[in-house]
Write a protein that holds these residues in place. Structure first.
Motif, PDB file in Angstrom:
ATOM      1  N   ASN A  55       2.831  -9.463   5.500  1.00 19.85           N
ATOM      2  CA  ASN A  55       3.247  -8.148   5.011  1.00 19.85           C
ATOM      3  C   ASN A  55       2.319  -7.597   3.940  1.00 19.85           C
ATOM      4  O   ASN A  55       2.053  -6.391   3.909  1.00 19.85           O
ATOM      5  CB  ASN A  55       4.689  -8.208   4.501  1.00 19.85           C
ATOM      6  CG  ASN A  55       5.684  -8.246   5.636  1.00 19.85           C
ATOM      7  OD1 ASN A  55       5.464  -7.669   6.698  1.00 19.85           O
ATOM      8  ND2 ASN A  55       6.785  -8.935   5.445  1.00 19.85           N
ATOM      9  N   LEU A  56       1.790  -8.447   3.077  1.00 25.25           N
ATOM     10  CA  LEU A  56       0.892  -7.953   2.031  1.00 25.25           C
ATOM     11  C   LEU A  56      -0.460  -7.543   2.607  1.00 25.25           C
ATOM     12  O   LEU A  56      -1.079  -6.598   2.116  1.00 25.25           O
ATOM     13  CB  LEU A  56       0.737  -8.982   0.916  1.00 25.25           C
ATOM     14  CG  LEU A  56       2.015  -9.270   0.124  1.00 25.25           C
ATOM     15  CD1 LEU A  56       1.718 -10.146  -1.082  1.00 25.25           C
ATOM     16  CD2 LEU A  56       2.728  -8.014  -0.310  1.00 25.25           C
ATOM     17  N   LEU A  57      -0.915  -8.226   3.642  1.00 24.75           N
ATOM     18  CA  LEU A  57      -2.137  -7.785   4.317  1.00 24.75           C
ATOM     19  C   LEU A  57      -1.915  -6.421   4.959  1.00 24.75           C
ATOM     20  O   LEU A  57      -2.829  -5.571   4.957  1.00 24.75           O
ATOM     21  CB  LEU A  57      -2.591  -8.817   5.351  1.00 24.75           C
ATOM     22  CG  LEU A  57      -3.218 -10.085   4.766  1.00 24.75           C
ATOM     23  CD1 LEU A  57      -3.450 -11.120   5.866  1.00 24.75           C
ATOM     24  CD2 LEU A  57      -4.524  -9.772   4.041  1.00 24.75           C
ATOM     25  N   ASN A  58      -0.728  -6.189   5.491  1.00 19.85           N
ATOM     26  CA  ASN A  58      -0.407  -4.874   6.050  1.00 19.85           C
ATOM     27  C   ASN A  58      -0.371  -3.802   4.964  1.00 19.85           C
ATOM     28  O   ASN A  58      -0.833  -2.680   5.173  1.00 19.85           O
ATOM     29  CB  ASN A  58       0.917  -4.916   6.822  1.00 19.85           C
ATOM     30  CG  ASN A  58       0.766  -5.580   8.171  1.00 19.85           C
ATOM     31  OD1 ASN A  58      -0.314  -5.554   8.770  1.00 19.85           O
ATOM     32  ND2 ASN A  58       1.838  -6.174   8.663  1.00 19.85           N
ATOM     33  N   LYS A  60      -2.111  -3.925   2.252  1.00 19.98           N
ATOM     34  CA  LYS A  60      -3.522  -3.756   1.892  1.00 19.98           C
ATOM     35  C   LYS A  60      -4.220  -2.797   2.862  1.00 19.98           C
ATOM     36  O   LYS A  60      -5.101  -2.044   2.465  1.00 19.98           O
ATOM     37  CB  LYS A  60      -4.207  -5.133   1.905  1.00 19.98           C
ATOM     38  CG  LYS A  60      -5.488  -5.205   1.141  1.00 19.98           C
ATOM     39  CD  LYS A  60      -5.965  -6.650   1.062  1.00 19.98           C
ATOM     40  CE  LYS A  60      -7.140  -6.747   0.140  1.00 19.98           C
ATOM     41  NZ  LYS A  60      -7.606  -8.125  -0.004  1.00 19.98           N
ATOM     42  N   LYS A  61      -3.793  -2.810   4.130  1.00 17.11           N
ATOM     43  CA  LYS A  61      -4.351  -1.912   5.150  1.00 17.11           C
ATOM     44  C   LYS A  61      -3.723  -0.522   5.115  1.00 17.11           C
ATOM     45  O   LYS A  61      -4.094   0.349   5.874  1.00 17.11           O
ATOM     46  CB  LYS A  61      -4.135  -2.512   6.544  1.00 17.11           C
ATOM     47  CG  LYS A  61      -4.901  -3.783   6.787  1.00 17.11           C
ATOM     48  CD  LYS A  61      -4.540  -4.353   8.146  1.00 17.11           C
ATOM     49  CE  LYS A  61      -5.177  -5.718   8.350  1.00 17.11           C
ATOM     50  NZ  LYS A  61      -4.728  -6.339   9.615  1.00 17.11           N
ATOM     51  N   LEU A  78       5.035  -7.892  -5.543  1.00 21.08           N
ATOM     52  CA  LEU A  78       4.313  -9.114  -5.162  1.00 21.08           C
ATOM     53  C   LEU A  78       2.838  -8.809  -4.895  1.00 21.08           C
ATOM     54  O   LEU A  78       1.957  -9.568  -5.299  1.00 21.08           O
ATOM     55  CB  LEU A  78       4.966  -9.746  -3.929  1.00 21.08           C
ATOM     56  CG  LEU A  78       4.443 -11.099  -3.477  1.00 21.08           C
ATOM     57  CD1 LEU A  78       4.557 -12.143  -4.585  1.00 21.08           C
ATOM     58  CD2 LEU A  78       5.219 -11.555  -2.244  1.00 21.08           C
ATOM     59  N   TYR A  79       2.570  -7.687  -4.263  1.00 22.65           N
ATOM     60  CA  TYR A  79       1.188  -7.267  -3.986  1.00 22.65           C
ATOM     61  C   TYR A  79       0.420  -7.049  -5.289  1.00 22.65           C
ATOM     62  O   TYR A  79      -0.714  -7.527  -5.442  1.00 22.65           O
ATOM     63  CB  TYR A  79       1.190  -5.986  -3.147  1.00 22.65           C
ATOM     64  CG  TYR A  79      -0.188  -5.465  -2.830  1.00 22.65           C
ATOM     65  CD1 TYR A  79      -0.961  -6.062  -1.837  1.00 22.65           C
ATOM     66  CD2 TYR A  79      -0.720  -4.381  -3.512  1.00 22.65           C
ATOM     67  CE1 TYR A  79      -2.232  -5.592  -1.540  1.00 22.65           C
ATOM     68  CE2 TYR A  79      -1.977  -3.904  -3.229  1.00 22.65           C
ATOM     69  CZ  TYR A  79      -2.729  -4.513  -2.239  1.00 22.65           C
ATOM     70  OH  TYR A  79      -3.995  -4.042  -1.954  1.00 22.65           O
ATOM     71  N   LYS A  80       1.042  -6.367  -6.238  1.00 17.59           N
ATOM     72  CA  LYS A  80       0.393  -6.137  -7.537  1.00 17.59           C
ATOM     73  C   LYS A  80       0.074  -7.455  -8.237  1.00 17.59           C
ATOM     74  O   LYS A  80      -1.014  -7.635  -8.781  1.00 17.59           O
ATOM     75  CB  LYS A  80       1.283  -5.273  -8.436  1.00 17.59           C
ATOM     76  CG  LYS A  80       1.378  -3.831  -8.006  1.00 17.59           C
ATOM     77  CD  LYS A  80       2.361  -3.081  -8.900  1.00 17.59           C
ATOM     78  CE  LYS A  80       2.559  -1.663  -8.419  1.00 17.59           C
ATOM     79  NZ  LYS A  80       3.586  -0.964  -9.220  1.00 17.59           N
ATOM     80  N   LYS A  81       1.038  -8.382  -8.197  1.00 16.46           N
ATOM     81  CA  LYS A  81       0.835  -9.677  -8.839  1.00 16.46           C
ATOM     82  C   LYS A  81      -0.287 -10.455  -8.150  1.00 16.46           C
ATOM     83  O   LYS A  81      -1.126 -11.071  -8.809  1.00 16.46           O
ATOM     84  CB  LYS A  81       2.121 -10.493  -8.853  1.00 16.46           C
ATOM     85  CG  LYS A  81       1.991 -11.743  -9.700  1.00 16.46           C
ATOM     86  CD  LYS A  81       3.317 -12.288 -10.133  1.00 16.46           C
ATOM     87  CE  LYS A  81       3.929 -11.409 -11.176  1.00 16.46           C
ATOM     88  NZ  LYS A  81       4.750 -12.116 -12.155  1.00 16.46           N
TER      89      LYS A  81
END
Length: 141
Positions: A55-58, A60-61, A78-81
């Motif tokens: 999900n975080l790679l998504n 990022k895209k 979570l992405y920010k961290k």
């Protein structure tokens, strides 16, 4: 309801937080108590590594990953961290940064009041049946 990788740990920690909050507020249960417990920090992000990385790679895209606002907030936090962790050590991969971010303290429990009520109700039910089982075994002795 799908089983979460860390559901048991999350539920146990949430119950501890809930009852601590309840005691601080005089023992009167209401939605405010549930909301205050939900907004309390937790020991980690309760999400599995693989699902989080995907999900975080998504994110990022630039893709939208969920329609649930609570989960959306969790993934953004979570992405920010993970980005902060990776910025602090550019030798680690994004996947490793996500793994480290998951194990770091989370700013809150990412659950709804409905889920919180369910967790507390199930724990009470388990405690009740465990007590009854204990009493029955004591009577047999």
């Amino acid at each position: 309801m799908p089983t979460l990788d860390y559901q048991e740990s999350r539920d146990r920690e949430f119950c501890d937080t809930f009852y601590y909050t309840l005691n601080l507020c005089g023992g009167i249960m209401c939605d405010y108590i549930y909301q205050a417990a939900i907004q309390s920090p937790s020991k980690r992000f309760y999400i599995g590594n693989e699902k989080a990385i995907t999900n975080l790679l998504n994110i990022k895209k630039g893709k939208r990953i969920t329609s649930c606002p609570i989960k959306q907030k969790m993934y953004i936090d979570l992405y920010k961290k993970a980005c902060e962790i990776q910025a602090g050590d550019d030798r680690i991969s994004f996947s490793e940064a996500v793994r480290r971010a998951i194990r770091s303290p989370a700013p809150q429990f990412y659950i709804s009041v409905r889920t919180a009520r369910h967790i507390i109700a199930m724990r009470r039910k388990d405690a009740f049946f465990n007590q009854k089982r204990k009493e029955a075994s004591n009577e047999l002795l």
